[in-house]
Scaffold this active site. Structure first.
Site, mmCIF file in Angstrom:
data_model
loop_
_atom_site.group_PDB
_atom_site.id
_atom_site.type_symbol
_atom_site.label_atom_id
_atom_site.label_comp_id
_atom_site.label_asym_id
_atom_site.label_seq_id
_atom_site.Cartn_x
_atom_site.Cartn_y
_atom_site.Cartn_z
ATOM 1 N N ARG A 68 24.149 -8.380 -13.254
ATOM 2 C CA ARG A 68 22.719 -8.019 -13.227
ATOM 3 C C ARG A 68 21.842 -9.266 -13.269
ATOM 4 O O ARG A 68 20.690 -9.251 -12.861
ATOM 5 C CB ARG A 68 22.389 -7.057 -14.382
ATOM 6 N N TYR A 122 0.561 -2.669 3.998
ATOM 7 C CA TYR A 122 1.645 -1.717 4.252
ATOM 8 C C TYR A 122 1.449 -0.485 3.353
ATOM 9 O O TYR A 122 1.199 -0.630 2.144
ATOM 10 C CB TYR A 122 2.986 -2.412 3.974
ATOM 11 N N LYS A 219 13.852 -6.503 6.986
ATOM 12 C CA LYS A 219 13.304 -6.617 8.334
ATOM 13 C C LYS A 219 13.923 -7.809 9.069
ATOM 14 O O LYS A 219 15.120 -7.850 9.240
ATOM 15 C CB LYS A 219 11.782 -6.690 8.244
HETATM 16 C C1 LIG Z 1 5.191 -5.632 5.263
HETATM 17 C C2 LIG Z 1 6.183 -4.879 4.437
HETATM 18 N N1 LIG Z 1 6.355 -5.238 3.157
HETATM 19 C C3 LIG Z 1 7.238 -4.596 2.362
HETATM 20 C C4 LIG Z 1 7.977 -3.549 2.827
HETATM 21 C C5 LIG Z 1 8.934 -2.841 1.916
HETATM 22 O O1 LIG Z 1 10.207 -3.284 2.183
HETATM 23 P P1 LIG Z 1 11.539 -2.423 1.851
HETATM 24 O O2 LIG Z 1 11.559 -1.275 2.788
HETATM 25 O O3 LIG Z 1 12.633 -3.412 2.031
HETATM 26 O O4 LIG Z 1 11.401 -1.967 0.427
HETATM 27 C C6 LIG Z 1 7.854 -3.153 4.157
HETATM 28 C C7 LIG Z 1 8.664 -2.032 4.690
HETATM 29 O O5 LIG Z 1 8.460 -1.559 5.785
HETATM 30 C C8 LIG Z 1 6.923 -3.829 4.987
HETATM 31 O O6 LIG Z 1 6.736 -3.473 6.268
#
Ligand SMILES: Cc1ncc(COP(=O)(O)O)c(C=O)c1O
Length: 407
Positions: A68, A122, A219
């Site tokens: 952890r 987002y 991503k």
């Molecule tokens: C710009 C952005 N930040 C954060 C996230 C969150 O990431 P995760 O899906 O890995 O939790 C996303 C998800 O689409 C995103 O597009």
């Protein structure tokens, strides 16, 4: 036998080799690729050294005690990401959302604190703030921070934290990093930036004065649609230390297998970003001439209002792999018809993978905000987001063309 990691590598080389320097390279027959360490606990030669390992581990050193609190795979990934973003350290987590909540908590937010955030953040990040942080007594102020008077807004609000994204979703607006970070510093706010869409290959926000960079590794960094992960990187030792404490106590750690997949993806990030960006520019140019398309949002197009800013901030000639466009028929039905006709581009809720992917923001990334909030952010009913993959650009264009003509 390699001894010390060179300090002057370009990002391309760092991505390929950076993780090698924190595994036992000196052993004869050492594997070239780091193995996956599934062990939840780690042995030390004696109790004195176990005692020492606890101390070193808490400081983020390559010394492991309990999974952890880190393992060799997460450590390798943190090492490369910290270097790539020019930070003093990184903490990787189980998702981009875990990284965002960890970064926000590590700022020391308390009841009465104010977070100033970009209006077109987002959707899940906006929901995180409203659902978790507002009930804790934190004031959250949403404003357009991609506009010319963003500095004035920061001075007026005097926030404790400023949170923005390098490239916004889905309208791909560019944030003026230097202006935001300088004003945040002026008012004593911690500046956090989500650099998921740009990646460190296009821009390194810490060099533009930001305190903290957050990534959804899910991503572009992992890039193959098979790992969910996040990272927080900072230029401040105290912040990274605080992150480690939160991570160890809250337990949103990244597993060894996902760390391995993320590192494997990271090795080809430079190559992939070059292709994502050159494909996206070709696709944006094609869409902007299509009769069924009203408007294309892509900072690589000369007509984009922030084309000059993009030229100043991003790696030369690269504008990201993400674009959005509006259909002439501004209805949900027309958008669904178009998406249903696609044969190559995948209608999925993510971006940044090797495959081209389309999303209808109103039912996915921006589902949990009201239609009125979507309208205010400029997200129309005909708006479609396209994450341009690394396929042959001609095949992507052909698919979009046939779907636009058939819908
Ligand atoms: C710009 C952005 N930040 C954060 C996230 C969150 O990431 P995760 O899906 O890995 O939790 C996303 C998800 O689409 C995103 O597009």
């Amino acid at each position: 036998m390699k001894k010390a990691e060179p300090q002057n590598w370009s990002l391309d080389t760092l991505f390929v080799h950076g993780g090698e320097y924190i595994r036992p390279m000196q052993q004869p027959g050492a594997p070239t690729i780091q193995p996956i360490y599934t062990s939840t606990t780690y042995l030390h030669p004696d109790t004195e050294r176990l005692d020492q390992a606890f101390e070193e581990n808490a400081a983020g050193a390559q010394s492991f005690v309990y999974a952890r609190q880190g393992n060799p795979n997460t450590h390798a990934l943190e090492h490369v990401l910290a270097k790539a973003e020019g930070g003093v350290g990184a903490v990787v987590m189980g998702s981009g959302m875990a990284a965002l909540q960890g970064a926000l908590l590590a700022t020391g937010l308390a009841p009465g604190s104010t977070i100033l955030v970009a209006q077109d953040l987002y959707g899940a990040t906006a929901s995180l703030l409203r659902t978790i942080f507002v009930p804790l007594g934190v004031k959250v102020v949403f404003k357009d921070l991609c506009c010319a008077d963003a500095g004035e807004i920061i001075r007026e609000e005097e926030p404790d934290v400023v949170l923005v994204e390098t490239i916004s979703n889905p309208l791909v607006k560019i944030t003026d990093l230097d202006a935001i970070s300088a004003t945040a510093r002026e008012v004593g706010a911690t500046s956090i930036i989500d650099n998921t869409f740009a990646t460190p290959y296009l821009v390194q926000p810490l060099a533009h004065g930001f305190d903290v960079v957050v990534h959804s590794i899910t991503k572009y960094i992992s890039g193959h649609g098979d790992a969910t992960a996040g990272a927080v990187i900072s230029s401040k030792n105290s912040f990274i230390q605080q992150m480690r404490t939160y991570a160890a106590l809250l337990g949103p750690m990244l597993g060894p297998f996902e760390s391995y997949l993320s590192m494997r993806g990271l090795k080809t990030l430079a190559l992939r970003m070059e292709r994502h960006c050159s494909n996206a520019l070709q696709v944006a140019r094609f869409l902007s001439t299509h009769a069924a398309v009203e408007r294309v949002h892509y900072p690589g197009l000369e007509c984009h209002p922030q084309h000059e800013l993009a030229n100043r901030l991003l790696r030369k000639g690269l504008y990201g792999g993400l674009l959005s466009f509006e259909l002439k028929q501004q209805t949900r039905e027309a958008a669904f018809r178009f998406m249903n006709e696609l044969r190559l581009c995948l209608p999925v809720t993510t971006l940044g993978d090797i495959h081209s992917q389309v999303t209808y923001p109103a039912i996915s990334s921006h589902r949990n905000i009201t239609p009125e909030e979507r309208r205010r952010s400029g997200i129309t009913e005909g708006c479609i987001r396209l994450s341009v993959g690394i396929e042959d650009a001609r095949d992507i264009i052909e698919d979009l063309d046939q779907a636009l003509n058939a819908s």
